[in-house]
Motif scaffolding. Structure first.
Motif, short mmCIF file in Angstrom:
data_model
loop_
_atom_site.label_atom_id
_atom_site.label_comp_id
_atom_site.label_asym_id
_atom_site.label_seq_id
_atom_site.Cartn_x
_atom_site.Cartn_y
_atom_site.Cartn_z
N VAL A 197 -9.06 31.53 1.40
CA VAL A 197 -7.82 32.29 1.49
C VAL A 197 -7.81 33.05 2.80
N LEU A 198 -6.74 32.89 3.55
CA LEU A 198 -6.66 33.43 4.91
C LEU A 198 -5.36 34.21 5.09
N ASP A 199 -5.48 35.36 5.71
CA ASP A 199 -4.33 36.26 5.83
C ASP A 199 -3.23 35.72 6.73
N ARG A 200 -3.59 35.08 7.82
CA ARG A 200 -2.60 34.73 8.84
C ARG A 200 -2.30 33.24 8.90
N LEU A 201 -2.72 32.51 7.90
CA LEU A 201 -2.47 31.07 7.89
C LEU A 201 -0.97 30.80 7.81
#
Length: 259
Positions: A20-24
């Motif tokens: 899970v990535l904030d800026r994807l």
């Protein structure tokens, strides 16, 4: 115990996990990466990987694709297999440079893979872009003598960025890391992790960063930490033995953080 260690060294498993990535970018939600590092002398298992054909969006090869003395036909077959699964992006590891590197590179590039030697490229999907940076292992000057991280265009400074690097020790040479995700290998997770003794890494860095997922201090604002995954790798260095650190490959599914 030796038989068990040899069996563990030739284990075949794919670890599937979501990152899970904030800026994807939303259009990259669900983007799937097959990550394989540290193949060394092993033969990639077609029966395990062939079913992934068309089901992964990219294949990342994190270095040590071969080693000195390994049959060159094995590298040919391994590259042909990975190239059949999806677009392949690769970086060098230290053992690649100990082999016939010109021949190794010809085989990698001849398979259609993109070999990144301190280079950036963009991957597009659904009208959005991410940057993939491949960090080359130092050809000379020791394992700390890395070239500067390749710069991106001013317009792309805030673009989501993945760094593919063989040895996570590279991180210790960086004042900051302008990236969102780092993928690495090299450590083999210690390869032989004995009870009460633990990992026999010489570098203190590897006692903290050995294998698995990590969250690093943010380089792009306090709310966006850098995620890092260090693979235990598929092959072994020196002796075909493992204990407490099983061989692995990964299918990584990138996910946007729900807000």
């Amino acid at each position: 115990m030796a038989i068990l260690m040899i069996t563990a060294a030739f284990r075949k498993q794919i670890i599937a996990e979501e990152i899970v990535l904030d800026r994807l970018p939303p259009s990259f939600d669900g983007f799937r990466i097959l990550l394989i590092t540290d193949i060394h002398r092993r033969i990639l298992p077609a029966n395990l990987l062939a079913p992934l054909r068309g089901k992964v969006d990219a294949v990342f090869l994190g270095g040590d694709l071969t080693e000195r003395g390994s049959p060159i036909e094995r590298l040919l077959d391994n590259m042909k297999l990975t190239a059949s699964l999806g677009p392949v992006y690769a970086v060098h590891g230290n053992h690649d440079y100990k082999a016939n590197i010109s021949l190794v590179d010809n085989i990698i590039r001849g398979s259609g893979a993109k070999l990144l030697e301190d280079e950036n490229l963009t991957i597009s999907r659904g009208g959005a872009r991410i940057i993939l940076t491949g960090v080359d292992f130092p050809r000379t000057g020791g394992k700390r003598a890395y070239s500067p991280l390749p710069q991106v265009e001013a317009a792309d400074e805030e673009t989501f960025r993945i760094i593919l690097v063989h040895d996570p020790l590279w991180l210790s040479q960086q004042n900051e890391v302008p990236a969102d995700l780092i993928l690495a290998g090299h450590t083999h997770g210690g390869q032989v992790v004995l009870p009460f003794i633990g990992r026999r890494h010489v570098e203190a860095f590897y006692h903290e960063y050995s294998a698995g997922t990590y969250e690093l201090p943010a380089s792009r604002g306090p709310a966006t930490p850098v995620r890092m995954l260090i693979s235990r790798g598929f092959g072994t260095a020196h002796l075909p033995l493992r204990w407490g650190s099983p061989a692995e490959m990964h299918v990584l599914t990138l996910r946007c953080r729900q807000k």
